[in-house]
Design an enzyme around this catalytic site. Sequence first.
Site, short mmCIF file in Angstrom:
data_model
loop_
_atom_site.label_atom_id
_atom_site.label_comp_id
_atom_site.label_asym_id
_atom_site.label_seq_id
_atom_site.Cartn_x
_atom_site.Cartn_y
_atom_site.Cartn_z
N GLY A 131 66.82 18.05 53.49
CA GLY A 131 66.42 16.97 54.23
C GLY A 131 65.46 16.16 53.56
N THR A 158 75.07 8.89 59.16
CA THR A 158 75.01 7.85 60.13
C THR A 158 76.23 7.03 59.72
OG1 THR A 158 72.75 7.57 60.38
CG2 THR A 158 73.96 5.68 60.76
N ASP A 241 64.52 3.06 49.57
CA ASP A 241 63.44 1.91 49.66
C ASP A 241 63.71 0.76 50.37
OD1 ASP A 241 61.62 3.50 47.86
OD2 ASP A 241 62.25 2.18 45.98
N ARG A 244 64.37 1.76 54.07
CA ARG A 244 63.24 2.02 54.95
C ARG A 244 62.84 0.72 55.34
NH1 ARG A 244 61.28 6.57 50.57
NH2 ARG A 244 62.55 8.14 51.88
N GLN A 280 42.74 -4.71 83.92
CA GLN A 280 42.37 -4.79 82.45
C GLN A 280 43.09 -3.66 81.71
OE1 GLN A 280 38.32 -4.68 81.29
NE2 GLN A 280 38.52 -6.57 80.73
N ILE A 338 53.33 2.66 81.64
CA ILE A 338 53.03 1.28 82.46
C ILE A 338 54.22 1.34 83.51
CG2 ILE A 338 53.40 -1.29 82.66
CD1 ILE A 338 52.17 -1.36 79.66
N GLY A 340 55.36 4.03 84.74
CA GLY A 340 55.05 5.29 85.88
C GLY A 340 56.24 6.01 85.81
N GLU A 364 65.56 8.54 57.46
CA GLU A 364 65.19 7.67 56.15
C GLU A 364 63.74 8.00 55.76
OE1 GLU A 364 67.12 3.82 55.16
OE2 GLU A 364 68.56 4.08 56.90
N GLY A 365 63.65 9.35 55.95
CA GLY A 365 62.06 9.60 55.51
C GLY A 365 61.30 9.70 56.39
N1 CAA Z 1 63.10 4.32 42.81
C1 CAA Z 1 63.10 4.85 41.67
N2 CAA Z 1 63.11 6.02 41.11
C2 CAA Z 1 62.46 6.82 42.04
C3 CAA Z 1 61.97 6.52 43.20
C4 CAA Z 1 62.34 5.34 43.65
N3 CAA Z 1 61.99 4.87 44.86
N4 CAA Z 1 61.37 7.72 43.85
C5 CAA Z 1 61.65 8.63 42.70
N5 CAA Z 1 62.03 8.06 41.70
C6 CAA Z 1 62.32 9.02 40.36
C7 CAA Z 1 60.81 9.43 40.01
O1 CAA Z 1 60.59 8.53 39.23
C8 CAA Z 1 61.54 10.70 39.20
O2 CAA Z 1 61.92 10.32 37.95
P1 CAA Z 1 61.27 10.94 36.51
O3 CAA Z 1 61.24 12.40 36.69
O4 CAA Z 1 62.32 10.29 35.45
O5 CAA Z 1 60.09 10.53 36.53
C9 CAA Z 1 62.61 11.27 40.08
O6 CAA Z 1 62.96 10.22 40.74
C10 CAA Z 1 62.22 12.47 41.01
O7 CAA Z 1 61.26 11.75 41.83
P2 CAA Z 1 60.14 12.68 42.66
O8 CAA Z 1 59.51 13.73 41.55
O9 CAA Z 1 59.26 11.78 43.49
O10 CAA Z 1 61.02 13.50 43.51
P3 CAA Z 1 60.67 14.67 44.75
O11 CAA Z 1 61.77 15.59 44.67
O12 CAA Z 1 59.27 14.96 44.68
O13 CAA Z 1 61.21 13.84 46.05
C11 CAA Z 1 60.51 12.64 48.02
C12 CAA Z 1 60.27 12.65 46.52
C13 CAA Z 1 59.76 11.16 48.22
C14 CAA Z 1 59.92 13.59 48.98
C15 CAA Z 1 62.03 12.12 48.25
O14 CAA Z 1 62.59 13.57 48.24
C16 CAA Z 1 62.46 11.60 49.50
O15 CAA Z 1 62.33 10.38 49.60
N6 CAA Z 1 62.83 12.60 50.71
C17 CAA Z 1 63.18 12.06 51.95
C18 CAA Z 1 64.60 12.06 51.96
C19 CAA Z 1 64.95 10.98 52.76
O16 CAA Z 1 64.40 9.95 53.08
N7 CAA Z 1 66.11 11.37 53.46
C20 CAA Z 1 66.82 10.08 54.17
C21 CAA Z 1 68.42 10.45 54.48
S1 CAA Z 1 69.29 9.24 54.78
C22 CAA Z 1 69.11 8.66 56.61
O17 CAA Z 1 68.44 9.20 57.11
C23 CAA Z 1 69.98 7.55 56.65
C24 CAA Z 1 70.19 7.59 58.11
O18 CAA Z 1 70.83 8.37 58.61
C25 CAA Z 1 69.86 6.49 58.46
#
Ligand code: CAA
Length: 380
Positions: A131, A158, A241, A244, A280, A338, A340, A364-365
């Site tokens: 996750g 989703t 990105d 979010r 207030q 508000i 209640g 989404e994180g």
């Molecule tokens: N853009 C480009 N590259 C990226 C990046 C980004 N935003 N983020 C990380 N990377 C790259 C890093 O540079 C790294 O590359 P190198 O090894 O070449 O340097 C590689 O990816 C690995 O990155 P990390 O070491 O940061 O990876 P990590 O395993 O430590 O994970 C984390 C980082 C931020 C915790 C990530 O796992 C994360 O975002 N977790 C949350 C997952 C999430 O958001 N899930 C949502 C599911 S979808 C959803 O919810 C949709 C829905 O239903 C509405």
Amino acid sequence: MDFQLTEEQKLVRDMARDFARNELLPRARKHDAEGKIDPEVFAMLSELGLWGLTIGEEYGGAGMGNLELSLVLEEINAACASTGVTVSVHNSLLGAPIKRFGTPEQMQKWLPGLATGATIGCYCLTEPNAGSDAAAIVTSAKRSGDGWKLDGTKVWVTNGGIAKLAIVYARTNPDVSKAKGISAFLVPLDTPGVKIGKTEKKTGIRGSSTTEIIFDGVELPADALLGEENKGFMIAMDTLDGGRIGIASQAIGIGRACLDASIRYAKEREQFGRPIGEFQAIQWKLADMSTRLDAARLLVHRAALIRDAGERVSEAAAKAKLFASQACNYAADECLQIHGGAGYTDDFEVERLFRDARITEIYEGATDIQRIVIARSLMA
Ligand code: CAA
């Protein structure tokens, strides 16, 4: 710095606002109760071009940017968050990565259907044991003839029950460290071996479809691979990105609905011989809700503009999502307070808003994941 929207941006926002007030708001309670979105809404979203807002005009989309998408999502979510997340995921988690990483052939093949809504999209990253730690996925894609064979189970998808096309993240190299051996695939969901599994019964955003999807020996052609082999984790993160910013826009929309409901109730409800809005204690709540939501909107619009300028937006998007989802939940909590006891029943919409708000700090994180992204960017 220009805080004014262009005429075109105001037009698209007002169009979305009219649609949301006239068509979505009257249906929001029904969507929530029935666990699905009215099919008429899908047709209206197509007519208004909202499925393809950020897809290029050459593919039948509106060719707009993330700021316009954010404006539209705020309006839709202020009326119906179930419809809001459906549109957000379709645009940001499927249309966007095809646009950013697809070959001309992949764009030609998939973007026109996504632009009209004939093809609804979904994003398959999360698994039962992956996750927040998304790089821990075990779904595999192994070479098979010229193409690939896909096996694994995705959860919390989703749009899972309504989508025709998925972006699926799978491990293509088990011998390297977690994030380095993952690739992205475009998978039509009518491919043999794809099965839609359990539908989640959620606390909020109940009208949206959230399912498990099982891939059992799914044969894919070579051109199902999106971007480079073993570079899929970067695509997943880059896509989130953008996503979010969409969820942060959703949070502002829900939060704004809470503020509006609170103002209405504070003017109507009388206690101790006068409307409670004259106290207030209530006024301060309204002021804090509004201030936090305005600040959130500035962070969200900034992130959208950074993304539209083609710059890396990880930190700005994480800040926008962190702050907006907290502002939203603050607004939902105060809105219920508000109202209640009345707010704790389904006589008022605050009960649904309160449930819908909660997910913005999770999907989404989760909130703490946004903090990790921000802190890593600060320390880099
Ligand atoms: N853009 C480009 N590259 C990226 C990046 C980004 N935003 N983020 C990380 N990377 C790259 C890093 O540079 C790294 O590359 P190198 O090894 O070449 O340097 C590689 O990816 C690995 O990155 P990390 O070491 O940061 O990876 P990590 O395993 O430590 O994970 C984390 C980082 C931020 C915790 C990530 O796992 C994360 O975002 N977790 C949350 C997952 C999430 O958001 N899930 C949502 C599911 S979808 C959803 O919810 C949709 C829905 O239903 C509405």
